[in-house]
Design an enzyme around this catalytic site. Structure first.
Site, short mmCIF file in Angstrom:
data_model
loop_
_atom_site.label_atom_id
_atom_site.label_comp_id
_atom_site.label_asym_id
_atom_site.label_seq_id
_atom_site.Cartn_x
_atom_site.Cartn_y
_atom_site.Cartn_z
N GLY A 41 -79.23 -4.62 -56.13
CA GLY A 41 -77.77 -4.66 -56.08
C GLY A 41 -77.36 -5.48 -54.87
O GLY A 41 -77.97 -5.36 -53.79
N LYS A 42 -76.34 -6.33 -55.03
CA LYS A 42 -75.99 -7.27 -53.96
C LYS A 42 -75.55 -6.58 -52.67
O LYS A 42 -75.85 -7.05 -51.58
CB LYS A 42 -74.90 -8.23 -54.43
CG LYS A 42 -75.42 -9.19 -55.45
CD LYS A 42 -74.40 -10.20 -55.87
CE LYS A 42 -75.12 -11.34 -56.57
NZ LYS A 42 -75.99 -12.10 -55.67
N GLU A 141 -69.82 -7.03 -57.69
CA GLU A 141 -70.53 -6.07 -58.56
C GLU A 141 -69.90 -4.68 -58.48
O GLU A 141 -70.48 -3.71 -58.96
CB GLU A 141 -72.02 -6.01 -58.19
CG GLU A 141 -72.76 -7.29 -58.58
CD GLU A 141 -74.26 -7.24 -58.30
OE1 GLU A 141 -74.99 -8.07 -58.87
OE2 GLU A 141 -74.72 -6.38 -57.50
N THR A 218 -73.39 -22.78 -50.62
CA THR A 218 -74.85 -22.80 -50.48
C THR A 218 -75.43 -23.80 -51.47
O THR A 218 -74.95 -23.96 -52.59
CB THR A 218 -75.48 -21.41 -50.70
OG1 THR A 218 -75.24 -20.98 -52.04
CG2 THR A 218 -74.91 -20.39 -49.72
N LEU A 219 -76.48 -24.51 -51.02
CA LEU A 219 -77.01 -25.65 -51.76
C LEU A 219 -78.52 -25.53 -51.98
O LEU A 219 -79.24 -26.53 -51.98
CB LEU A 219 -76.70 -26.95 -51.00
CG LEU A 219 -75.20 -27.19 -50.71
CD1 LEU A 219 -75.03 -28.36 -49.73
CD2 LEU A 219 -74.45 -27.47 -52.02
N ASP A 250 -78.23 -13.40 -51.13
CA ASP A 250 -77.84 -12.16 -50.44
C ASP A 250 -78.33 -12.18 -48.99
O ASP A 250 -77.61 -11.78 -48.07
CB ASP A 250 -78.42 -10.94 -51.16
CG ASP A 250 -77.90 -10.79 -52.58
OD1 ASP A 250 -76.80 -11.31 -52.87
OD2 ASP A 250 -78.60 -10.17 -53.40
N ALA A 280 -86.61 -16.04 -46.84
CA ALA A 280 -86.62 -15.09 -47.97
C ALA A 280 -87.27 -15.68 -49.21
O ALA A 280 -87.85 -14.94 -50.01
CB ALA A 280 -85.19 -14.63 -48.29
N GLY A 285 -89.90 -11.23 -54.66
CA GLY A 285 -89.00 -10.09 -54.69
C GLY A 285 -87.70 -10.34 -53.95
O GLY A 285 -87.48 -11.42 -53.39
P1 ADP Z 1 -78.01 -18.37 -54.82
O1 ADP Z 1 -79.33 -17.73 -54.55
O2 ADP Z 1 -76.84 -17.47 -54.60
O3 ADP Z 1 -77.93 -19.13 -56.11
P2 ADP Z 1 -78.70 -20.75 -53.28
O4 ADP Z 1 -79.71 -21.09 -54.32
O5 ADP Z 1 -77.77 -21.82 -52.83
O6 ADP Z 1 -77.80 -19.50 -53.68
O7 ADP Z 1 -79.52 -20.19 -52.03
C1 ADP Z 1 -78.91 -19.54 -50.95
C2 ADP Z 1 -79.57 -19.95 -49.66
O8 ADP Z 1 -80.95 -19.61 -49.70
C3 ADP Z 1 -79.52 -21.46 -49.39
O9 ADP Z 1 -78.35 -21.84 -48.70
C4 ADP Z 1 -80.76 -21.63 -48.52
O10 ADP Z 1 -80.47 -21.25 -47.19
C5 ADP Z 1 -81.74 -20.63 -49.11
N1 ADP Z 1 -82.61 -21.24 -50.14
C6 ADP Z 1 -82.54 -21.10 -51.48
N2 ADP Z 1 -83.51 -21.82 -52.10
C7 ADP Z 1 -84.22 -22.42 -51.11
C8 ADP Z 1 -85.37 -23.29 -51.08
N3 ADP Z 1 -85.97 -23.69 -52.21
N4 ADP Z 1 -85.80 -23.71 -49.88
C9 ADP Z 1 -85.20 -23.31 -48.73
N5 ADP Z 1 -84.13 -22.51 -48.70
C10 ADP Z 1 -83.65 -22.06 -49.86
#
Ligand code: ADP
Length: 312
Positions: A41-42, A141, A218-219, A250, A280, A285
């Site tokens: 859960g977020k 949520e 976020t990217l 999260d 993360a 997980g």
């Molecule tokens: P969501 O998980 O909500 O779809 P994102 O995919 O943009 O959002 O990921 C959230 C954050 O997690 C990113 O801004 C980045 O800091 C980190 N992150 C996600 N995927 C990667 C990756 N492949 N490599 C490094 N950092 C990542």
């Protein structure tokens, strides 16, 4: 007066996961692996992520008077989060029923359960907890009316961070209270609706025009973009070998909200949050992948710690 750096107001779910050779079609029964139950859960994820980093963090949520609720409270306590705001009863704990096939594709049914019973009245009753916190972070949520009550009754010294996930249309006064609104590409496109813009800088500007004081997009592997009105700033992510991105958003948002609650400016907080998000994704997980401060050192190339503004 602000002895909490972060209060998360959100969901707490038990994720019930079964591996299958093939996900069943209509009317079909398939045999799967042994059941695995994870806390999720977020809301709970964010509270655990922040506490594990060392935050003084609490969760306002609702769980059932059942074994899943006990599992969630225990995972929060183990991470060091304050659980005095975790309300018990009214419905079974929310669950996500997840089947995963060998290719990693999954089918998920969510029963919101007690999460759907976290009411505006619960937010009003928790006013002392809210007033103890510099930053309040929430997601979608839980009922939108509960999020709206939180936004409308926020004390003037408390900052609201909203991740609109799963995305839903947001009232203007909720948007106007966000500082920042934190969105991934999918959420940005949903909120902007037909207003198709070309890239993150344009999404952030268009989102700010809807009311938020600041926006963070976020990217994924490319990190994040911050827009507080004085021009957009891109914050690169450390390069890592991604193993599982579940919960990365999260962990990112929790780290960002915690650092804002500790007095960092938005760009400095984002520089730390991309490191937490990247750490993360290097482990399997959701909650169990969330790093401690020490994990940031061992899992990532050298870069800024909390409060350090150097480019990451
Ligand atoms: P969501 O998980 O909500 O779809 P994102 O995919 O943009 O959002 O990921 C959230 C954050 O997690 C990113 O801004 C980045 O800091 C980190 N992150 C996600 N995927 C990667 C990756 N492949 N490599 C490094 N950092 C990542």
């Amino acid at each position: 007066m602000h002895e909490l750096e972060l209060l998360v107001v959100g969901s707490a779910n038990a994720d019930l996961v079964v591996g299958v050779d093939r996900r069943p079609g209509a009317g079909e029964t398939v045999l799967g692996s042994d059941l695995v139950v994870h806390p999720g859960g977020k809301g709970a994820n964010q509270a655990v992520a922040a506490a594990r980093l060392g935050a003084r963090a609490a969760l306002l949520a609702r769980v059932g008077d059942d074994a899943h609720g006990a599992l969630l409270r225990e995972s929060l306590r183990a991470a060091g989060a304050d659980t005095t705001g975790v309300l018990v009863g009214g419905a079974p704990t929310g669950v996500a029923l997840i089947t995963v096939d060998p290719s990693g594709d999954n089918s998920i049914v969510v029963s919101p359960g007690a999460n759907a019973r976290l009411t505006p009245g619960d937010v009003r009753a928790a006013a002392p907890l809210v007033a103890r916190s510099r930053v309040v972070s929430t997601q979608l949520e839980i009922p939108l009316e509960t999020v709206a009550e939180l936004a409308r009754t926020l004390p003037s010294g408390t900052r609201l961070v909203l991740n609109p996930s799963p995305p839903a249309p947001l009232p203007a006064d909720v948007l106007a209270a966000c500082d920042p609104l934190v969105v991934n590409e999918h959420e940005a496109r949903f909120i902007l609706g037909g207003d198709a813009r070309s890239g993150p800088e344009e999404w952030a500007r268009a989102l700010r025009e809807l009311g938020p004081r600041s926006v963070v997009v976020t990217l994924g592997a490319d990190g994040a973009l911050v827009d507080s009105g004085a021009g957009a700033v891109r914050v690169a992510s450390p390069r890592v070998a991604a193993v599982d991105t579940t919960g990365a958003g999260d962990a990112f948002t929790a780290a960002l909200a915690w650092r804002l609650g500790s007095g960092d400016d938005l760009v400095t907080a984002t520089r730390f949050a991309v490191r937490v998000g990247a750490a993360a994704v290097t482990e399997e997980g959701a909650q169990r992948s969330f790093p401690t401060a020490e994990d940031l050192v061992t899992r990532l190339p050298a870069g800024p710690g909390p409060g350090e503004g150097a480019d990451g």
